[in-house]
Design an enzyme around this catalytic site. Structure first.
Site, PDB file in Angstrom:
ATOM      1  CB  CYS A  94      -0.950   0.002   1.200  1.00  0.00           C
ATOM      2  SG  CYS A  94      -0.142   0.264   2.804  1.00  0.00           S
ATOM      3  CB  CYS A 207      -3.988 -11.980   5.296  1.00  0.00           C
ATOM      4  SG  CYS A 207      -3.958 -13.545   4.377  1.00  0.00           S
ATOM      5  N   GLY A 307       8.704  10.501  12.848  1.00  0.00           N
ATOM      6  CA  GLY A 307       8.554   9.161  12.271  1.00  0.00           C
ATOM      7  C   GLY A 307       8.189   9.166  10.800  1.00  0.00           C
ATOM      8  CB  VAL A 311       4.571  10.657   3.778  1.00  0.00           C
ATOM      9  CG1 VAL A 311       5.417  11.871   4.076  1.00  0.00           C
ATOM     10  CG2 VAL A 311       5.247   9.393   4.276  1.00  0.00           C
ATOM     11  N   GLY A 389       2.963  14.440  19.010  1.00  0.00           N
ATOM     12  CA  GLY A 389       2.954  15.821  18.545  1.00  0.00           C
ATOM     13  C   GLY A 389       2.665  15.922  17.059  1.00  0.00           C
ATOM     14  CD  GLN A 830      -6.141 -14.665 -11.674  1.00  0.00           C
ATOM     15  OE1 GLN A 830      -6.381 -13.578 -11.180  1.00  0.00           O
ATOM     16  NE2 GLN A 830      -7.078 -15.592 -11.795  1.00  0.00           N
ATOM     17  NE  ARG A 974     -11.861 -17.054  -3.454  1.00  0.00           N
ATOM     18  CZ  ARG A 974     -11.009 -17.171  -2.436  1.00  0.00           C
ATOM     19  NH1 ARG A 974     -10.565 -16.087  -1.827  1.00  0.00           N
ATOM     20  NH2 ARG A 974     -10.605 -18.358  -2.034  1.00  0.00           N
ATOM     21  N   GLY A1146     -11.969 -19.993 -12.090  1.00  0.00           N
ATOM     22  CA  GLY A1146     -13.110 -20.892 -12.036  1.00  0.00           C
ATOM     23  C   GLY A1146     -13.008 -22.012 -11.018  1.00  0.00           C
ATOM     24  CD  GLU A1335     -14.356 -18.778  -8.771  1.00  0.00           C
ATOM     25  OE1 GLU A1335     -14.378 -17.625  -9.220  1.00  0.00           O
ATOM     26  OE2 GLU A1335     -14.565 -19.790  -9.469  1.00  0.00           O
TER      27      GLU A1335
END
Length: 1403
Positions: A94, A207, A307, A311, A389, A830, A974, A1146, A1335
């Site tokens: 991310c 996950c 730290g 951002v 802070g 895939q 899915r 599938g 699925e």
């Protein structure tokens, strides 16, 4: 920059490689090589420190790194790890600190205390310059395949806690951080960590595959208080083993293993380091001097930092505009923690985690509650580095929706601000209301006073509140609040002497106090009338700014939180017991408030554990090792971070990096694309568009069986999110930054308005055609069915929204030009075959010139099928044009903008039914939003109807239209179509039951198929009567879940509780599946090792594992005295090595790949058997090596290929399953060391328990299938309850980050999660009688939605009693996802006011 690396053997002296890594064009340009001195600095200093202050020295996995002259101070640790070292276990997912994939352990040495502090951080946010003197440990540093896996790795593998594996190293590091900070071990296998702490250690990590339950078990196996019987399926012990045996088998835990021992050579290293772009002042005076020296106009180029976690939210700060950082971590005045009788003073640079620890040490209840609330802020690895802070400054300067600001405001906190020469002490309230802090102003400290009652006989009350999609944090609050009150007890009741009421994060600039309400309450006795008046004042004050989301809901939350707080002071406390007579008409027996009933009402309250469960299955012994629950292939490698994904492949020489530029308009002419700046932004090599496609090529980015999709828009962009261009630069950072600087000149003059709704598509007849062979067929006579009905619902409506894939690994590819105009492309896809075809067509090359290679995929769910093709094609085009390797790793925001996701739908239906609930006819009109291009949308109607037919509707007719709109094209996700169809069927049952005032479960039961009706609805694939297992499953899940008993308990609970409601629901599924044409190849090498290639791609679904088992089983037919499983290796897919691989989708590619391998092995066995028989006659027993050696000597062909083509008529089959879920419109949470059940005031839904029974046929691997079932179910929970894939008015995705899109976390899954795999009979037309598992179980998650609906129904019945609901309380539509605002609105946004009015009228 110059890098020097030295390596230390664990426990030994420092050894030197004696080299500087000479940086060439293969490295990103943020590294600048200089010719420097001090090349022998380590030798000059016996402690291994660098004498030159203009360098950074740190360690990674015990290796010493020295960096000099860093050109770009904004480089993060993750960027350095992945581009400049061999340590690839920290993953970019991310880039916001919101997922945990990049977590590492950071260790710092404090020479004054002679103590090492260990804590986890997000390496994607941690600045490299901040690491001077620090030691970093990654998952490879814990252990690996060469030095031996760490026991965390072994247990993650053994408990089946890794599927795609992309998140696993981060999970391991998050948990390891908790372990190293735990107290001394209880014994050599268990730690002092509790089971609750073990689960919470990974509560911030995401996950998408496993459903979290096996991860929780792996972590809890280390806990000192765990009952081994509570741990789930694993490879360590078998059912029935004693606890002692389990303990002895479990991999040894050694807390003193020395893995993260702090390197001695760092102990003398200076604290802050010093570079021209990174300055670490040692006191306030130095800081003041630095601030004064900032020239006017340069303020935006200088940043104060602790730290750097801000951002993650304010991403524009990542784009390299900052040229100098001032590190505040070593200013003593900003790191102070001072406690006295007046309160506690926290320096502004104190991290949130440190502040929490300091507050927890105090016995003061207010401090304890502040600390408890702070633990729900952000993620643990962000709290470990983000400062208190910094959080407040973001709230003051940028209006960040801070929890900390709100709770400290209620606590009457003060702040100290350094402005030029002046030190100001302000109340936090004044600080927040002031104009934004100047760039030279510094927040120095925060003081939280210690409160005492002002008079004898009074007491203080303080509490905090937040409503967010996740109970343990990692989500911004819809609204937060904190209240403090001084209460005087009198003979007439509680009197409010004074109070402070703070609210924040409700869509306004900053947290506020509602002073008019405070003044109104002062001196008053707390009664319903007073509370009602106070609520009115709060509602008129806590008003969201225009444009804020869900303003009515947020206002309702403010009311609910205040009501919750004040109710405990009322003369007649609101306990919500039926005996109080407050639920008129709900209490039917005078003794229902007896002790036994009250106990039953509260039975099943959620325990402190986040998850528990049982897994039941029967492993087959007939075809060993097929059918055994063996561990997933490569799981330990995935845990250690050694498993190689596309972005882990080292960059070739002269490699460039790309970033896609997407349209922000739904329909517009593209007049020009370019950069404002001249020259080009840093590092940019080219801007590739459709104009760069070779003359023999075509503008093709994706190919499906239905049509091709353009790689780039040409003169016209037709949807927001469409690809316009591809920026190519010398680093991914530069490419991403440059893509944000691209300026697109749009023109919409004389164009028709875009089509952005399915209704508009109908008006303008904008549809895609569905091929006849994919059009579902109606069942029965709809006219007759309607005529037979005794009741009818006409033109009822519902809508279903989209869902984003949220694979942990975003789209990625690497293209390398090869000789003779060839191209090698590594793609996370895939379907390599389709990638090859699209690239070849775009470049104008024959397909044999394009090789696409895929080893593994970090999560797919359909999103790495055709949506991956344009990414690989863009890289290939750029590489072809520039004749240099080009790679890309698509940012999460860009990925979310262009992904498309699941198909949204609008459904209108009419249904006829009998008085007993038996349906006679169902007619549907379905409008499917397919987006701008066809993709695979034509398969959706037949999939939808296939799952919809799970009930006997008598007659079924439909009109399904694929609407062409100016949205990004939707694709398979899915269970595409099936999840919507199954949900529609259940929703129809719910509405029929509500219309007839019948129990919905009885309506579902009466409409279940008989085998005769099944044959009518599923002609040709329903199988024999004994194969129809749904009825037995339906009864089985009722028994195993104690469904009927729990329904009675739910009814009692709802009668006993005013503000908490529960619901329980049972749902069935029927899912069509069938084999896929798949190639396979098996080769036996001269040493007896076996190489397998298949058309299927390993996505985390365990395909390689099942294939290995199948190969070992089939080759064992040679009757050799060896186990062959460990001899088998499945290798990566290669579009030129094994053609016709098709698409992995599938749910049946694993089965089909196994069958292809079985065919290959049968050929090999056929060739080997004659030789085997000959050798047996000569020598008796024959070992595998001997057989293969003789086969080579006699020239037996030991390579076999096959192409499995299933017979569609005989290999299609039905999957069956059922689930019971119990949901609570409340949330049990830990507050102030005791378990509290929060009332139904927020719309929060807790899944108390889910029981699944699923027919897997004869499972090829029960452990793998169990993981698929659990993971699919939890992904379904996301679709039905949490995930909102929102767009703006022009169709541009706005849910484009982990801040705005919430997938399930461990604290949102069922608290008790029980799964049974039903092992049904043999079937010759299935692969060893197996059935799909990837699925179908996702559809079962609708049980959670239905249970939520049941709870809402009871809440609405109660609201109707209070006079707060007009019309029928039973008839309503519950949207999917059923998010907190949706649920709360149905339960009554004004429910508190309605209740208070009712109470005042019924004194």
């Amino acid at each position: 920059m110059q890098i020097r690396v030295a390596q230390r053997k664990r426990g030994g002296p420092i050894t030197h490689r004696g080299v500087f890594m000479a940086l060439n064009s293969t490295k990103p340009s943020f590294l600048h090589r200089v010719v420097g001195t001090h090349q022998t600095s380590m030798e000059e200093n016996g402690r291994g420190t660098c004498k030159d202050d203009s360098s950074l020295v740190f360690a990674i996995n015990s290796q010493r790194f020295e960096l000099r002259n860093l050109d770009d101070p904004s480089i993060t640790l993750l960027q350095f790890l992945r581009s400049q070292t061999s340590f690839k276990s920290p993953k970019l997912s991310c880039g916001e600190g919101g997922c945990g994939a990049c977590v590492v352990l950071l260790s710092k040495y404090d020479p004054e205390l002679d103590k090492v502090e260990d804590f986890t951080v997000s390496s994607c946010l941690t600045l490299l310059c901040s690491l001077n003197g620090c030691s970093i440990t990654t998952s490879e540093g814990l252990g690996n395949s060469k030095t031996g896996f760490h026991n965390i790795h072994k247990r993650f593998a053994g408990f089946h806690a890794s599927q795609c594996g992309f998140c696993t190293p981060g999970m391991c590091m998050s948990f390891y951080g908790a372990l190293v900070n735990a107290e001394k071990a209880v014994d050599d296998r268990l730690s002092k960590l509790t089971a609750v702490e073990a689960e919470k250690a990974i509560a911030s990590n995401l996950c998408r595959c496993t459903g979290y339950r096996p991860i929780a078990d792996a972590c809890k196996s280390f806990a000192g208080d765990i009952d081994m019987e509570d741990l789930g399926i694993n490879t360590f012990w078998k059912k029935g083993d004693s606890v002692q045996n389990k303990m002895s088998i479990l991999p040894l835990y050694s807390p003193g293993d020395g893995v993260c021992d702090f390197p001695e050579f760092l102990k003398g290293q200076g604290k802050g380091g010093s570079l021209s772009s990174w300055i670490a002042p040692g006191n306030v005076k130095e800081l003041q001097s630095l601030m004064k020296g900032i020239d006017h106009g340069d303020e935006t180029r200088v940043k104060l930092v602790v730290g750097n976690t801000g951002v993650g939210y304010y991403k524009e700060e990542k784009d390299g505009c900052v040229e100098r950082y001032i590190d505040l971590r070593y200013v003593p005045e900003l790191k102070i923690i001072k406690k006295d009788e007046t309160g506690i003073k926290l320096g502004a640079a104190v991290t949130i985690s440190t502040a929490i620890k300091a507050l927890k040490k105090e016995s003061d209840e207010i401090y304890q509650k502040i600390a408890a609330h702070m633990e729900k802020v952000a993620t643990s690895f962000v709290r470990n580095s983000g400062s208190i802070g910094g959080n407040l400054v973001m709230a003051q300067r940028k209006h960040f929706p801070s929890d900390i600001a709100t709770i400290l405001l209620a606590a009457g906190s003060y702040v100290e601000v350094l402005t030029a020469e002046i030190n100001e002490k302000l109340t936090l309230e004044v600080f927040l209301e002031r104009a934004p802090m100047g760039s030279k102003d510094v927040l120095v400290s925060i003081e939280v006073p210690k409160w005492k009652a002002s008079q004898i006989g009074s007491r203080l009350a303080f509490d905090t509140y937040r409503a967010s999609p996740r109970p343990l944090g990692n989500a911004l609050a819809h609204l937060n609040a904190a209240f403090m009150a001084e209460i005087s007890e009198t003979s007439e009741g509680s009197v409010m002497s004074s109070c402070r009421l703070a609210f924040g994060a409700y869509g306004t600039k900053h947290a506020i106090r509602v002073k008019n309400a405070e003044e109104f309450l002062a001196g008053k006795k707390v009664t319903p009338a007073v509370v009602y008046e106070t609520i009115g004042l709060v509602k008129s004050t806590v008003v969201s700014d225009e444009g804020a989301s869900n303003p009515e809901y947020r206002s309702s939350l403010a009311v609910g939180f205040l009501f919750n707080f004040l109710s405990s002071f009322m003369a007649d406390p609101f306990k919500g017991n039926a005996s109080n007579g407050w639920l008129n008409g709900h209490s039917t027996a005078p003794d229902e408030d007896s002790e036994a009933t009250q106990k039953s009402c509260h039975d099943g309250k959620s325990s402190l554990l986040l998850s528990s469960g049982k897994q039941v299955f029967q492993a087959s012994k007939e075809n060993r090792p097929v059918g055994e629950a063996i561990g997933k292939t490569g799981a330990a490698l995935q845990a250690s971070g050694e498993a190689v994904y596309v972005d882990d492949i080292p960059s070739p020489p002269n490699c460039l990096y790309g970033a896609l530029v997407c349209s922000t308009k739904p329909l517009a002419r593209v007049k020009d694309i370019g950069f404002k700046s001249n020259p080009l932004p840093d590092g940019v090599a080219a801007l590739i568009s459709y104009k760069d496609i070779p003359k023999d090529g075509e503008n093709v980015g994706s190919k499906t069986m239905f049509e091709s999709e353009s790689l780039f828009a040409d003169e016209l962009t037709r949807c927001a999110g469409e690809r316009l261009a591809f920026v190519v630069a010398d680093s991914q950072k530069h490419a991403d930054s440059a893509a944000n600087l691209v300026v697109v000149d749009y023109d919409t003059e004389s164009l028709e308005p875009p089509i952005l709704t399915v209704e508009e598509a109908v008006k303008r007849s904008s549809f895609f055609h569905t091929p006849p062979f994919l059009q579902p067929k109606p069942v029965g006579d709809i006219t007759r069915g309607m005529a037979e009905a005794e009741h009818r619902l006409i033109n009822a409506e519902m809508k279903l929204e989209s869902q984003y894939y949220f694979y942990m690994e975003t789209q990625t590819a690497l293209a390398i030009p090869d000789e003779d105009n060839c191209m090698v492309v590594y793609s996370s896809t895939q379907c390599p075959e389709y990638s090859c075809a699209a690239i070849a067509q775009c470049l104008g090359l024959p397909q044999h010139n394009v090789r696409v290679i895929t080893r593994r995929v970090g999560g797919g769910f359909g999103g790495k099928a055709f949506k991956s093709l344009p990414v690989a094609t863009a890289c290939a085009l750029a590489a072809h044009v520039l004749r240099r390797p080009v790679r890309t790793y698509v940012s999460r925001k860009t990925d979310m903008i262009m992904a498309g996701g699941r198909h949204p739908m609008k459904i209108t239906y009419s249904v006829g039914f009998k008085s007993n609930g038996k349906i006679t006819a169902l007619k549907l009109d379905v409008l499917i939003n397919a987006g701008i291009s066809l993709d695979v949308s034509p398969i959706i109607p037949i999939h939808l109807v296939g799952a919809l037919k799970k009930y006997d509707f008598g007659a079924l007719a439909f009109d399904i239209k694929l609407c062409k709109t100016n949205h990004s094209s939707k694709s398979a996700m899915r269970a595409p179509g099936e999840v919507q169809g199954s949900f529609i069927a259940d929703s129809v049952m719910e509405q029929v039951a509500s219309t007839l005032s019948l129990d919905v479960d009885s309506v579902k039961t009466v409409n279940l198929h008989s085998h005769d009706s099944l044959k009518l609805f599923y002609d040709g694939i329903c199988g024999e009567p004994h194969e129809y297992t749904l009825i037995s499953i339906w009864d089985r899940v009722a028994r195993s879940s104690s469904f009927n008993e729990r329904r009675e308990m739910v009814e009692k609970f709802n009668r006993c509780n005013l503000w908490s409601k529960r619901g329980i629901s049972r749902v069935p599924i029927v899912f069509e599946a069938g084999g896929m044409a798949t190639p396979g190849k098996v080769s036996i090498l001269s040493d007896g090792s076996i190489v397998v290639e298949v058309g299927g791609i390993e996505l985390g679904q365990g395909l390689w594992t099942k294939v290995k088992q199948m190969a070992a089983f089939c080759l064992s037919s040679t009757k050799c005295e060896d186990s062959l499983l460990e001899r088998v290796r499945v290798i990566q897919a290669d579009s030129l090595s094994l053609i016709q691989g098709g698409i992995t989708a599938g749910s049946t590619k694993s089965e089909s790949s196994c069958e292809a391998i079985r065919l290959c092995c049968n050929l090999l066995v056929e060739r080997l058997v004659p030789l085997m028989e000959k050798l047996q006659k000569e020598t008796g027993s024959v070992r595998w090596e001997m057989l293969i050696s003789q086969a080579y000597m006699t020239s037996v062909n030991l390579s076999a290929s096959s192409y499995y083509v299933p017979d569609f008529a005989t290999t299609r089959y039905l999957n069956y399953g059922a689930a019971v879920s119990e949901a609570s419109l409340s949330r049990s949470r830990v507050l102030h060391t005791k378990l509290v059940e929060v009332n139904l005031l927020t719309g929060e839904t807790t899944i108390l328990r889910s029981d699944l029974v699923y027919d897997c046929g004869q499972s090829l691997n029960p452990a793998v299938d169990m993981g698929q079932i659990e993971g699919a179910f939890v992904q379904g929970i996301g679709f039905f309850m949490l995930e909102e894939y929102k767009t703006n008015s022009e169709g541009l995705v706005t849910a484009d980050s982990t801040w705005r899109y919430k997938v399930p976390t461990i604290d949102t899954i069922p608290k008790q999660f029980n799964v049974e795999i039903l092992s049904s009979g043999h079937h010759q037309n299935r692969v060893l009688s197996s059935k799909a598992s990837g699925e179908p179980p996702l559809l079962l998650a609708s049980s959670v939605h239905c249970a939520t609906r049941a709870a809402i129904k009871d809440a609405r019945k109660q609201l109707h009693t209070w006079g707060g609901l007009d019309g029928s309380h039973a008839m309503f539509n519950l949207a999917a996802p059923a998010t907190m605002p949706v649920v709360k609105e149905l339960c009554g946004l004004d429910s508190v006011e309605s209740y208070l009015k009712w109470r005042m009228n019924h004194k």
